[in-house]
Design a protein around this motif. Structure first.
Motif, short mmCIF file in Angstrom:
data_model
loop_
_atom_site.label_atom_id
_atom_site.label_comp_id
_atom_site.label_asym_id
_atom_site.label_seq_id
_atom_site.Cartn_x
_atom_site.Cartn_y
_atom_site.Cartn_z
N TRP A 118 -17.43 -3.54 47.10
CA TRP A 118 -17.88 -4.86 46.68
C TRP A 118 -18.83 -5.48 47.72
O TRP A 118 -18.45 -5.62 48.87
N LYS A 119 -20.03 -5.78 47.30
CA LYS A 119 -21.10 -6.27 48.17
C LYS A 119 -21.48 -5.27 49.26
O LYS A 119 -22.09 -5.64 50.27
N GLY A 120 -21.09 -4.03 49.08
CA GLY A 120 -21.46 -2.98 50.04
C GLY A 120 -22.95 -2.69 49.93
O GLY A 120 -23.46 -2.53 48.82
N PRO A 121 -23.64 -2.60 51.07
CA PRO A 121 -25.09 -2.36 51.02
C PRO A 121 -25.45 -1.03 50.34
O PRO A 121 -26.43 -0.96 49.61
N GLN A 122 -24.65 0.02 50.57
CA GLN A 122 -24.97 1.32 49.96
C GLN A 122 -24.77 1.27 48.45
O GLN A 122 -25.56 1.81 47.68
N THR A 123 -23.71 0.59 48.03
CA THR A 123 -23.45 0.43 46.60
C THR A 123 -24.61 -0.37 45.98
O THR A 123 -25.05 -0.07 44.87
N GLY A 124 -25.10 -1.36 46.73
CA GLY A 124 -26.23 -2.16 46.25
C GLY A 124 -27.48 -1.30 46.07
O GLY A 124 -28.17 -1.40 45.05
N ILE A 125 -27.77 -0.47 47.06
CA ILE A 125 -28.96 0.39 46.98
C ILE A 125 -28.79 1.44 45.89
O ILE A 125 -29.70 1.71 45.11
N PHE A 126 -27.59 2.01 45.82
CA PHE A 126 -27.32 2.99 44.76
C PHE A 126 -27.59 2.36 43.40
O PHE A 126 -28.28 2.92 42.55
N ALA A 326 -27.04 7.33 46.60
CA ALA A 326 -28.35 6.64 46.69
C ALA A 326 -29.41 7.64 47.17
O ALA A 326 -30.54 7.64 46.69
N GLY A 327 -29.03 8.50 48.10
CA GLY A 327 -29.95 9.55 48.56
C GLY A 327 -30.26 10.53 47.44
O GLY A 327 -31.42 10.89 47.22
N GLN A 328 -29.22 10.93 46.72
CA GLN A 328 -29.40 11.89 45.62
C GLN A 328 -30.35 11.36 44.54
O GLN A 328 -31.12 12.12 43.97
N LEU A 329 -30.27 10.08 44.27
CA LEU A 329 -31.12 9.51 43.22
C LEU A 329 -32.61 9.66 43.52
O LEU A 329 -33.41 9.70 42.59
N THR A 330 -32.98 9.78 44.79
CA THR A 330 -34.40 9.96 45.11
C THR A 330 -34.89 11.35 44.69
O THR A 330 -36.07 11.59 44.60
N ARG A 331 -33.94 12.27 44.46
CA ARG A 331 -34.31 13.64 44.09
C ARG A 331 -34.33 13.85 42.58
O ARG A 331 -34.81 14.89 42.10
N LEU A 332 -33.74 12.90 41.85
CA LEU A 332 -33.48 13.13 40.43
C LEU A 332 -34.72 13.50 39.62
O LEU A 332 -34.73 14.48 38.89
N GLU A 333 -35.78 12.70 39.73
CA GLU A 333 -36.95 12.90 38.88
C GLU A 333 -37.51 14.31 39.04
O GLU A 333 -37.85 14.98 38.05
N GLU A 334 -37.59 14.77 40.27
CA GLU A 334 -38.13 16.12 40.51
C GLU A 334 -37.23 17.20 39.88
O GLU A 334 -37.73 18.16 39.29
N ILE A 335 -35.93 17.00 40.01
CA ILE A 335 -34.97 17.97 39.46
C ILE A 335 -35.11 18.04 37.94
O ILE A 335 -35.22 19.12 37.36
N ILE A 336 -35.14 16.86 37.30
CA ILE A 336 -35.16 16.84 35.84
C ILE A 336 -36.53 17.27 35.30
O ILE A 336 -36.61 17.97 34.29
#
Ligand SMILES: *Cc1c(COP(=O)(O)O)cnc(C)c1O
Length: 481
Positions: A118-126, A326-336
């Protein structure tokens, strides 16, 4: 929950060059693979080969490989299983799944005093990055895809005895939540080539007790959402999208998960992107969306606080997973982008092959090919599926028979209606007359009996897929009845 966190974290932005980081690793890995290849090929002194010659030799190898593949199509092509040359001569080098983008998030996370969501910065970025993939207003991170689906079903208000129609060819996580909410899963039959729910069969199974439809986008192939949405609207049902295998997929150009009332994703290790385990449930619907946070967090309202109005279990995701995610999401478009191109390409190359039905993806949709599955017509071949798959494997095609061993309701726990200590209160109390021993979904059975699964990986190349297609054609032509 986005409602409360979005504005706070909108200031934290991903540096644009973050997405370039994985390429470095992939290149390095590719070099490692070539190094390995050279050693195998007896070129122990590879480090002394000038780069230009090395590249020329590689290109020659490629040409030779495609030449062999072409020769294999001739009438004299001897199957690899019978001692002939393999159709697939190439290898592909899967790059590391984690690296700089995840490290940056984890590094920042370790500097925090709290790892609570809750209000975690990583959760926010994710969440912010997730919304770039699927622009949902309400997003709740959670511990698994199964948890996401349970939260969805609880938020949809599934009550004891309510029926939820879904696919019998899926991960059991699609229905675990339904059963825990004392709902009744009803399995509808599938389209023979898209392998997804057949809308006409879904409509036939609607009763006064039906409350929702869970549309599973199997293997990342979007369901016929226009038809399912029309049925849901007509019968006042809630449409839940199970996008666990469909990260980055699109239905008629729209992000998967943005059409139903609620949508669910998994971040389990085998999925396109992962946090080891994890999930996301999202909605833009003003009735269901605001409930997602509480159904994932022991019923507790983090915004208002106060007493419990909702009852649920604890499905929270920690900052640790959110950071990796959040890191993984930066790779998604290339993977798909890669998988979608490769899978479609395989379809093109095996279309028209007698006795083979390619994985049917609508031309305006984007399938994320969590796997590729074609079907064989047993009457068109002199061998059975096991032999067909054995021959494919010998050719070097990454193939396997079927998907799950049996349709969901054929599993012993369903056949025995024994979900809770061998009992099923919903049935014992007379809230349902469901008898899974009499439940029939013939096309789904046939899919599991005649489907052949082919691995699609983002690191594969067009040439690799070309050789895979050659292998399939070679085997199909050899065993043609
Ligand atoms: C993986 C999967 C799930 C469950 O996800 P978990 O994270 O393993 O709980 C549900 N539905 C489908 C279609 C899946 O592929």
């Amino acid at each position: 929950m986005v409602g409360a966190t979005r504005s706070k974290y909108s200031l934290i932005r991903t540096p644009p060059n973050l997405c370039d980081a994985p390429r470095e690793h992939e290149t390095k890995n590719l070099c490692n693979w070539w190094l390995h290849f050279c050693i195998l090929a007896g070129m122990q002194n590879h480090t002394e080969i000038p780069r230009r010659d090395f590249l020329a030799a590689s290109a020659a190898g490629m040409t030779l490989a495609s030449g062999l593949a072409f020769a294999a199509e001739g009438e004299a092509a001897k199957l690899a299983v019978d001692g002939g040359a393999k159709a697939v001569t190439m290898a592909y080098a899967a790059g590391p799944r984690f690296g700089a983008p995840e490290r940056e998030r984890v590094e920042q996370m370790l500097g925090q005093d709290t790892l609570f969501y809750w209000k975690g910065p990583q959760t926010g970025i994710f969440t912010e990055r997730f919304q770039q993939v699927c622009p949902a207003k309400y997003v709740m991170t959670c511990s698994s895809g199964t948890a996401a689906l349970h939260i969805a079903v609880a938020a949809a208000g599934i009550a004891p005895g309510d029926e939820v129609i879904t696919s019998p060819v899926t991960d059991i996580g699609s229905v675990i939540g339904v059963i825990y909410q004392m709902g009744v899963p009803v399995f509808a039959d599938l389209n023979p080539s898209s392998l997804n729910l057949d809308p006409a069969d879904v409509e036939k199974r609607i009763t006064p007790k039906t409350k929702a439809i869970i549309a599973v986008h199997l293997a990342g192939n979007p369901c016929d959402l226009d038809a399912l949405k029309a049925i849901a609207d007509k019968h006042n049902l809630i449409l839940i999208e199970d996008c666990c295998q469909a990260w980055g997929a699109k239905y008629r150009g729209k992000p998967i998960g943005s059409i139903g009332h609620i949508a669910c994703w998994s971040l389990q290790n085998s999925k396109h992107i992962t946090t080891g385990d994890g999930g996301v449930v999202a909605s833009s619907d003003e009735t269901y969306g605001p409930k997602l946070q509480r159904y994932g967090d022991k019923g507790f309202d983090r915004i208002k606080g106060g007493q419990f109005e909702f009852f649920s279990t604890n499905y929270r995701m920690s900052e640790t997973q959110a950071a990796v995610g959040a890191g993984q999401l930066t790779r998604l478009e290339e993977i798909i982008a890669s998988r979608s191109k490769l899978g479609n390409s395989l379809s093109e190359k095996i279309t028209g092959l007698k006795g083979v039905t390619p994985h049917n993806v609508h031309t305006e949709d984007r399938c994320s090919y969590w796997f590729y599955m074609f079907r064989i017509d047993p009457k068109a071949f002199t061998c059975d599926r096991a032999q067909f798959v054995k021959a494919l494997s010998a050719e070097g095609v990454p193939a396997s028979a079927g998907y799950i061993p049996v349709t969901m309701h054929k599993n012993p726990v369903f056949q025995q209606h024994g979900f809770f200590a061998g009992k099923w209160p919903v049935k014992d109390l007379g809230l349902t007359s469901m008898d899974f021993t009499k439940h029939e979904t013939p096309e789904a059975e046939a899919i599991l009996q005649t489907g052949i699964r082919v691995t699609i990986h983002e690191a594969m190349t067009e040439q690799y897929i070309d050789e895979v297609a050659t292998g399939i054609r070679k085997v199909a032509q050899h065993y043609a009845a």
